[in-house]
Design an enzyme around this catalytic site. Sequence first.
Site, short mmCIF file in Angstrom:
data_model
loop_
_atom_site.label_atom_id
_atom_site.label_comp_id
_atom_site.label_asym_id
_atom_site.label_seq_id
_atom_site.Cartn_x
_atom_site.Cartn_y
_atom_site.Cartn_z
N HIS A 54 -5.69 -5.38 -2.26
CA HIS A 54 -6.47 -5.49 -1.67
C HIS A 54 -6.69 -7.25 -0.72
CE1 HIS A 54 -8.65 -1.53 -1.52
NE2 HIS A 54 -7.12 -1.75 -1.00
N THR A 55 -6.67 -8.74 -1.13
CA THR A 55 -6.35 -9.55 -1.21
C THR A 55 -5.31 -10.38 0.32
OG1 THR A 55 -5.41 -11.50 -1.35
CG2 THR A 55 -4.09 -10.29 -2.00
N PRO A 110 -6.99 6.92 -5.25
CA PRO A 110 -8.17 6.92 -5.40
C PRO A 110 -8.94 6.74 -3.53
CG PRO A 110 -6.75 5.86 -6.19
CD PRO A 110 -5.95 6.47 -5.64
N ARG A 118 0.49 -0.97 -0.16
CA ARG A 118 0.18 -0.26 -0.14
C ARG A 118 0.46 1.05 -0.11
NH1 ARG A 118 -3.68 2.69 4.50
NH2 ARG A 118 -4.92 4.05 3.65
N ASP A 173 -10.54 -9.83 3.34
CA ASP A 173 -11.01 -11.60 2.90
C ASP A 173 -10.62 -11.83 3.40
OD1 ASP A 173 -7.87 -11.83 2.11
OD2 ASP A 173 -8.68 -11.73 0.07
N ASN A 202 -3.18 9.21 4.73
CA ASN A 202 -1.82 7.91 4.93
C ASN A 202 -1.51 7.18 6.36
OD1 ASN A 202 -0.53 8.19 2.20
ND2 ASN A 202 -0.55 9.78 2.02
N ASP A 225 -3.22 -14.16 -2.79
CA ASP A 225 -4.39 -15.00 -3.61
C ASP A 225 -5.35 -13.98 -4.05
OD1 ASP A 225 -6.06 -14.80 -1.57
OD2 ASP A 225 -5.58 -16.47 -0.33
N SER A 284 8.50 10.61 -2.01
CA SER A 284 8.08 11.57 -1.25
C SER A 284 6.95 10.84 -0.23
CB SER A 284 7.35 12.45 -2.24
OG SER A 284 6.26 11.68 -2.87
N ASP A 344 8.83 8.54 -6.14
CA ASP A 344 10.18 9.16 -5.77
C ASP A 344 9.75 9.00 -3.83
OD1 ASP A 344 7.59 10.64 -4.50
OD2 ASP A 344 8.53 12.34 -5.74
N HIS A 369 0.29 4.26 -2.05
CA HIS A 369 0.56 6.08 -2.03
C HIS A 369 1.23 6.59 -2.53
CE1 HIS A 369 -3.08 5.25 0.35
NE2 HIS A 369 -3.40 3.87 -0.10
N ASP A 370 2.30 6.23 -3.15
CA ASP A 370 4.19 6.97 -2.88
C ASP A 370 3.86 6.97 -4.61
OD1 ASP A 370 6.48 8.16 -2.75
OD2 ASP A 370 7.58 6.12 -3.60
#
Length: 316
Positions: free
Chosen positions: A194-195, A164, A65, A237, A97, A244, A79, A77, A69-70
């Site tokens: 998101h698994t 997002p 994640r 999940d 974050n 998976d 940040s 980079d 997010h970077d």
Amino acid sequence: MGILKFLGVILVMKYMIASRWTCGMSNGLSMTYYIMACPFAEGIIKNTVNRALQSDPTLAAGLIRMHFHDCFVEGCDGSVLIDSTKDNTAEKDSPANLSLRGYEIIDAAKDALERMCPGVVSCADIVAMAARDAVFFAGGPVYDIPKGRKDGRRSKIEDTINLPAPTLNSSELIRMFGQRGFTAQEMVALSGAHTLGVARCSSFKGRLGNDPSLDVQFLKTLGKTCSAGDNAEQPFDSTRNNFDNDYFNGLQRRNGLLFSDQTLFDGPRTRGIVNGYAFNQAMFFFDFQQAMVKMGLMNVKEGPKGEVRAKCGVIN
């Protein structure tokens, strides 16, 4: 013989991915970027990640994640690693974050690398390689990535608006990812990260009132989770530490945790992709690794546009 065939398939897949993204690459990145200046860089990072995940497997989700997010804010980079100062509130302290985890793993890898080859390996590359190694540790695909990213010098909280939101529908997600050069299929594949991991109640409690896209029993489960408060956690999940395709099977059962998860099954342009990945884990793995390599090339800094930080949380 079966093992040799399996290893052969892996090598072919790695070659295909490497060829696809290194051909025509004009941003100075390469698969062998550190081969002369810091030949043990990848091993140091992998060992640091593996030691940390052996102690706490839940951190795999955090590292993946963090990379996402970077890249989606200022490009890949580093940040997201920069600490806030009295004159600047950095990305790290954005509400989007605050739940990121694994900074200590990046710092440990950086410290080890600075002892071995000071001023060579960027924090941005460490984040990208740590995410890759976390995927494999959790049972996901093995893949290589080009190296040579430089660290950025900007990190501002207002830039995280580019991330997002968990309330976006499938059309909005397709449009948002499309603006960054991703197809709908690549967006769904990346969502498959998101698994791993969990979300806090504050991210999905808005669905508890009246969301017809949720399975009734799952709705009760979420209500029970949120009875413990906004910081209560619910896995994405049923195999939260295993990489998976169970995430996609959950979407078919209307067990998508976030609205932005379940909408992938409800959306007409993405439902077929979800069904494909739920049926064929190998296809999901292949598409995911290609999408991750592509994501890792977003707006990379090179030359005077970036630097190699001595400490990941501080601009030189």
